[in-house]
Write a protein that holds these residues in place. Sequence first.
Motif, PDB file in Angstrom:
ATOM      1  N   GLN A 159      43.101  56.530  48.258  1.00 36.01           N
ATOM      2  CA  GLN A 159      44.359  55.791  48.020  1.00 36.01           C
ATOM      3  C   GLN A 159      45.326  56.623  47.168  1.00 36.01           C
ATOM      4  N   ARG A 165      40.991  31.624  40.560  1.00 37.47           N
ATOM      5  CA  ARG A 165      40.748  32.834  41.360  1.00 37.47           C
ATOM      6  C   ARG A 165      39.303  32.891  41.814  1.00 37.47           C
ATOM      7  N   ARG A 224      32.490  43.601  40.164  1.00 36.09           N
ATOM      8  CA  ARG A 224      33.823  44.243  40.073  1.00 36.09           C
ATOM      9  C   ARG A 224      33.799  45.356  39.022  1.00 36.09           C
ATOM     10  N   GLY A 237      46.823  48.060  39.900  1.00 36.54           N
ATOM     11  CA  GLY A 237      45.663  47.818  40.776  1.00 36.54           C
ATOM     12  C   GLY A 237      45.655  48.711  42.003  1.00 36.54           C
ATOM     13  N   THR A 278      48.570  45.073  44.016  1.00 34.81           N
ATOM     14  CA  THR A 278      47.843  44.822  45.272  1.00 34.81           C
ATOM     15  C   THR A 278      47.102  43.484  45.200  1.00 34.81           C
ATOM     16  N   GLY A 305      47.930  43.354  34.643  1.00 31.87           N
ATOM     17  CA  GLY A 305      48.963  42.405  35.095  1.00 31.87           C
ATOM     18  C   GLY A 305      49.802  41.921  33.926  1.00 31.87           C
ATOM     19  N   ARG A 359      39.532  33.327  31.909  1.00 36.32           N
ATOM     20  CA  ARG A 359      40.573  33.119  32.927  1.00 36.32           C
ATOM     21  C   ARG A 359      40.072  32.226  34.053  1.00 36.32           C
ATOM     22  N   GLY A 408      44.069  43.952  31.285  1.00 37.87           N
ATOM     23  CA  GLY A 408      45.421  43.530  30.905  1.00 37.87           C
ATOM     24  C   GLY A 408      46.512  44.198  31.727  1.00 37.87           C
ATOM     25  N   ARG A 462      42.971  52.612  43.769  1.00 35.69           N
ATOM     26  CA  ARG A 462      41.639  52.337  43.210  1.00 35.69           C
ATOM     27  C   ARG A 462      40.593  53.300  43.762  1.00 35.69           C
ATOM     28  N   GLU A 502      34.148  43.199  45.983  1.00 36.54           N
ATOM     29  CA  GLU A 502      34.198  44.538  46.596  1.00 36.54           C
ATOM     30  C   GLU A 502      35.651  44.964  46.793  1.00 36.54           C
TER      31      GLU A 502
END
Length: 191
Positions: A93, A134, A146, A86, A32, A15, A128, A13, A89, A58
């Motif tokens: 980063q 997507r 994922r 996002g 991202t 987004g 979704r 959740g 990760r 990935e």
Amino acid sequence: MINLLIFGPPGSGKGTQSEKLINKYGFIHISTGDIFRKAFRTKTKLGIEARGYIEKGELVPDHVVIGMMSEELEKHTTSKGFIFDGFPRTTIQAEALDRILDKNNNEITLMISLEVEEKELITRLVKRAEISGRCDDQNISVIKNRLDVYKKTTQALIDYYKEANKYIAVEGTGSIDEIYSRIDKIVNKLF
Ligand code: B4P
């Protein structure tokens, strides 16, 4: 300046809750995933490169993501604050984000981590897939990959922000408004 990380596994959740936060607080939303999807649609070099990773579930390589984020942040030097959705990760980063923010005497204020059971995450992403189009929601094995990538690589960031005393967990199940109200109580206290 308040800079939030909205964190959690795919389908938790991030987004959805980011949108509600930007409406109330006027943060700049940096997702991202959204940037990559826009790059697919416009067929830029970044989009073509990222798509190969995303459709397999990935992570896009760190140097690509970090370069893109540095450019994105430079566009918003007068922002009141950011919501990072996002990103980061990976630990690499997270360290890069600290350096980028530090250049402007800035830092991450808080990581808000949405906690949702894996069974519920799969149900949400499969649902979704019916409407989103997507590429990474269409196939159950990509969804499971994922979630595995999250557990193996991304989840470690919880310790990174815990050590910095910047971590808070939020129960991520219930209605969207119930979850938002839990988050809003936390964010309100930051001002
Ligand atoms: P993202 O776009 O970040 O995709 P995501 O992890 O699936 O999260 P998303 O924001 O879409 O979903 P949300 O949790 O809001 O990334 C896509 C891909 O891009 C990654 O897999 C990776 O390949 C690449 N990428 C992105 N960032 C990267 C980085 N930093 N480094 C390397 N690679 C990167 O969940 C939303 C779903 O749940 C919606 O369907 C919503 O309706 C539903 N939902 C939300 N709240 C709900 C609730 N309370 N009850 C029921 N359903 C709910």
